[in-house]
Design an enzyme around this catalytic site. Structure first.
Site, PDB file in Angstrom:
ATOM      1  N   LYS A   1       2.222  -3.870   6.462  1.00  0.00           N
ATOM      2  CA  LYS A   1       2.591  -3.820   5.035  1.00  0.00           C
ATOM      3  C   LYS A   1       4.096  -3.587   4.903  1.00  0.00           C
ATOM      4  O   LYS A   1       4.775  -4.254   4.123  1.00  0.00           O
ATOM      5  CB  LYS A   1       1.810  -2.712   4.319  1.00  0.00           C
ATOM      6  CG  LYS A   1       0.321  -2.996   4.211  1.00  0.00           C
ATOM      7  CD  LYS A   1       0.055  -4.231   3.376  1.00  0.00           C
ATOM      8  CE  LYS A   1      -1.388  -4.655   3.363  1.00  0.00           C
ATOM      9  NZ  LYS A   1      -1.631  -5.984   2.827  1.00  0.00           N
TER      10      LYS A   1
ATOM     11  N   SER B   1       0.836  -1.200   0.000  1.00  0.00           N
ATOM     12  CA  SER B   1       0.000   0.000   0.000  1.00  0.00           C
ATOM     13  C   SER B   1       0.866   1.243   0.000  1.00  0.00           C
ATOM     14  O   SER B   1       1.979   1.244   0.548  1.00  0.00           O
ATOM     15  CB  SER B   1      -0.856  -0.029   1.266  1.00  0.00           C
ATOM     16  OG  SER B   1      -1.382   1.237   1.515  1.00  0.00           O
TER      17      SER B   1
ATOM     18  N   TYR C   1      -1.790  -1.417  10.901  1.00  0.00           N
ATOM     19  CA  TYR C   1      -2.056  -1.922   9.543  1.00  0.00           C
ATOM     20  C   TYR C   1      -0.898  -1.562   8.610  1.00  0.00           C
ATOM     21  O   TYR C   1      -0.343  -2.399   7.915  1.00  0.00           O
ATOM     22  CB  TYR C   1      -3.380  -1.349   9.001  1.00  0.00           C
ATOM     23  CG  TYR C   1      -3.513  -1.542   7.504  1.00  0.00           C
ATOM     24  CD1 TYR C   1      -3.749  -2.805   6.978  1.00  0.00           C
ATOM     25  CD2 TYR C   1      -3.355  -0.469   6.615  1.00  0.00           C
ATOM     26  CE1 TYR C   1      -3.838  -3.000   5.590  1.00  0.00           C
ATOM     27  CE2 TYR C   1      -3.443  -0.651   5.250  1.00  0.00           C
ATOM     28  CZ  TYR C   1      -3.680  -1.924   4.748  1.00  0.00           C
ATOM     29  OH  TYR C   1      -3.750  -2.105   3.385  1.00  0.00           O
TER      30      TYR C   1
END
Ligand code: NAD
Ligand code: UDP
Length: 333
Positions: A152, A124, A148
C-alpha cells in the site's frame, strides 16, 4: 461518468458499484474472482436495477487491461483489486508484491496512455504504522509490519511520483480505517474465504454457530478496557466516499482518511453486537496478536471539509447490518 472498478466483485468494490450506479454513473468491473464471486454483481444489479459490465480478468495482465481501456472511453478508475490478508502476505510476500504492485503500475500506465485522469486508489490506515493518534494525512509514514502494508505504501509512492512527472494526471489516495457491516438489503457483504482474519466477520460467524468462540487478542493494552481500539467504518459510508472522491477528482494528488474519527475497543464492539442483535457471542481472552497496534483512529476532518463526506452510520448500524448479511447467507438469500 464511466468508471472502471477493479476488484468490483469484492467486499468494498461491490458496495461502491451500488453507490456509483445509484449516483447515475456507468460501471465496468474487472475482477479475476480470486477472492469473490460473480453472484455479488448479480446482487448489485438486484439492488440498483441497473446493469454492470463485467470482465473476468486479472488486472496484472497488461494486454487484457489495455483491451478494456481501448474498448471503452473511461472517465475514471477506482482500483480496489488486490490481495489483503496480512498474515498470508508474510507467508507469500512475492505474490503480494507482484499482484498489488503490478496491478497498480499497469492501471496507471493505461490511464496515462488513454488519457483517463481520475484515479482512485484503495489505501489503508496501515501505512501510518505505529504513529500517534489520531492519524492525519500530513503525518510522516512509518514502516508497516508486513508485506501487505508495504504494497500500500509503495503503490501510494508510485502514484505520487507519476503525478509529479505528469501534472495532468489526477490521483486520490483513500486511506481506509476498519470497514465493517454490509448493505442494508443483506444481499452483499463480507464473505471471507476460510477462517476470517478480521474481527467483525469472526463475531458474526461465532454468533451463527459456524465457529465456537471468539479469541480476543490481548486485554492488557493501554486502552479503555485493555483491548485493542480501532476506527470501524460502515462499508456503505466508505463506498459513498469513493463516489465523492471520483466526482471531485482534479489533477494532482490528494490523500483522504476515510474513518469516523472515533475509536471502539474489541470488547465494546462485541458487547454492542450482542445487545443490538440480542445474541450471545462466547469469547475468551488470548495473548496479543503479533504485529498489532494498541489503538488507532482517524482524523477525518480533511474528507469532511474538502469532499463534504462524513461517516453517518453508527456502530449499532454496523453490527446490525453485519448480522443481517450473515443470516441471509445462512438462509441461502
Ligand atoms: P476483497 O478481497 O473483497 O476485494 C478485492 C477484489 O479484488 C476481489 O474481488 C478479488 O477477486 C479481486 N482481485 C484481487 N487481485 C486481482 C487481480 N490481480 N485482478 C483482478 N481482480 C483481482 O477485499 P476488500 O476488502 O473489498 O478490499 C478492497 C481493497 O481495499 C483492497 O485493495 C484492500 O487492500 C483495500 N483495503 C481493504 C481494507 C479492509 O479491511 N477490507 C482496509 C484497507 C484497505
Ligand atoms: N481481533 C481480535 N480477535 C480476532 C480478530 C481481531 O481480538 O479474531 C482484534 C485485533 O487484535 C484488533 C481488532 O480486533 O485489536 C481489529 O482487528 P482486525 O484484524 O479486524 O483489524 P486490524 O487489526 O487490521 O485493524
Amino acid at each position: 461518468m464511466r468508471i472502471l472498478v477493479t476488484g468490483g466483485a469484492g467486499y468494498i468494490g461491490s458496495h461502491t458499484c451500488v453507490e456509483l450506479l445509484e449516483a447515475g454513473h456507468e460501471v465496468i468491473v474487472a475482477d479475476n474472482l480470486c477472492n469473490s464471486r460473480k453472484e455479488s454483481l448479480e446482487m448489485v444489479k438486484r439492488i440498483t436495477g441497473k446493469d454492470v459490465l463485467f470482465y473476468e480478468v486479472d488486472v496484472t495482465e497488461e494486454q487484457v487491461v489495455e483491451k478494456i481501456f481501448r474498448s471503452h472511453r473511461l472517465d475514471g478508475v477506482i482500483h480496489f483489486a488486490g490481495l489483503k490478508a496480512v498474515g498470508e502476505s508474510l507467508e507469500k510476500p512475492l505474490s503480494y508484491y507482484y499482484n498489488n504492485l503490478v496491478s497498480t503500475m499497469i492501471l496507471t500506465k493505461m490511464s496515462l496512455k488513454y488519457d483517463v485522469n481520475r484515479f482512485v486508489f484503495s489505501s489503508s490506515a496501515t501505512v501510518y504504522g505505529d504513529n500517534t493518534v489520531p492519524f492525519k494525512e500530513t503525518m510522516k509514514l512509518l514502516p508497516t509490519t508486513n508485506p501487505y502494508g508495504e504494497t500500500k505504501a509503495m503503490s501510494e509512492r508510485i502514484l505520487m511520483d507519476t503525478v509529479k512527472a505528469d501534472q495532468s494526471f489526477g490521483v486520490t489516495l483513500l486511506r481506509y480505517f476498519n470497514p465493517v457491516g454490509a448493505h442494508e438489503s443483506g444481499l452483499i457483504g463480507e464473505e471471507p474465504n476460510g477462517a476470517p482474519n478480521n474481527l467483525m466477520p469472526f463475531i458474526t460467524q461465532v454468533a451463527s454457530g459456524r465457529r465456537e468462540k471468539l479469541s480476543i487478542f490481548g486485554n492488557d493494552y493501554d486502552t479503555v478496557d485493555g483491548t485493542g481500539v480501532r476506527d470501524y467504518i460502515h462499508v456503505v459510508d466508505l463506498a459513498k466516499g469513493h463516489v465523492m472522491a471520483v466526482e471531485k477528482l482534479k489533477p494532482g494528488v490528494e490523500i483522504y482518511n476515510l474513518g469516523t474519527g472515533r475509536g471502539t475497543s474489541v470488547l465494546e464492539l462485541v458487547h454492542t453486537f450482542m445487545e443490538v442483535n440480542e445474541l450471545d457471542v462466547p469469547y475468551e481472552i488470548r495473548e496479543r496478536r503479533q504485529g498489532d497496534i494498541s489503538s488507532y483512529y482517524a482524523d477525518a476532518s480533511k474528507a469532511r471539509i474538502e469532499l463534504g463526506w462524513i461517516a453517518e452510520k453508527t456502530i449499532e448500524d454496523m453490527v446490525r447490518d453485519a448480522w443481517r448479511f450473515e443470516k441471509k447467507q445462512a438462509e441461502g438469500k
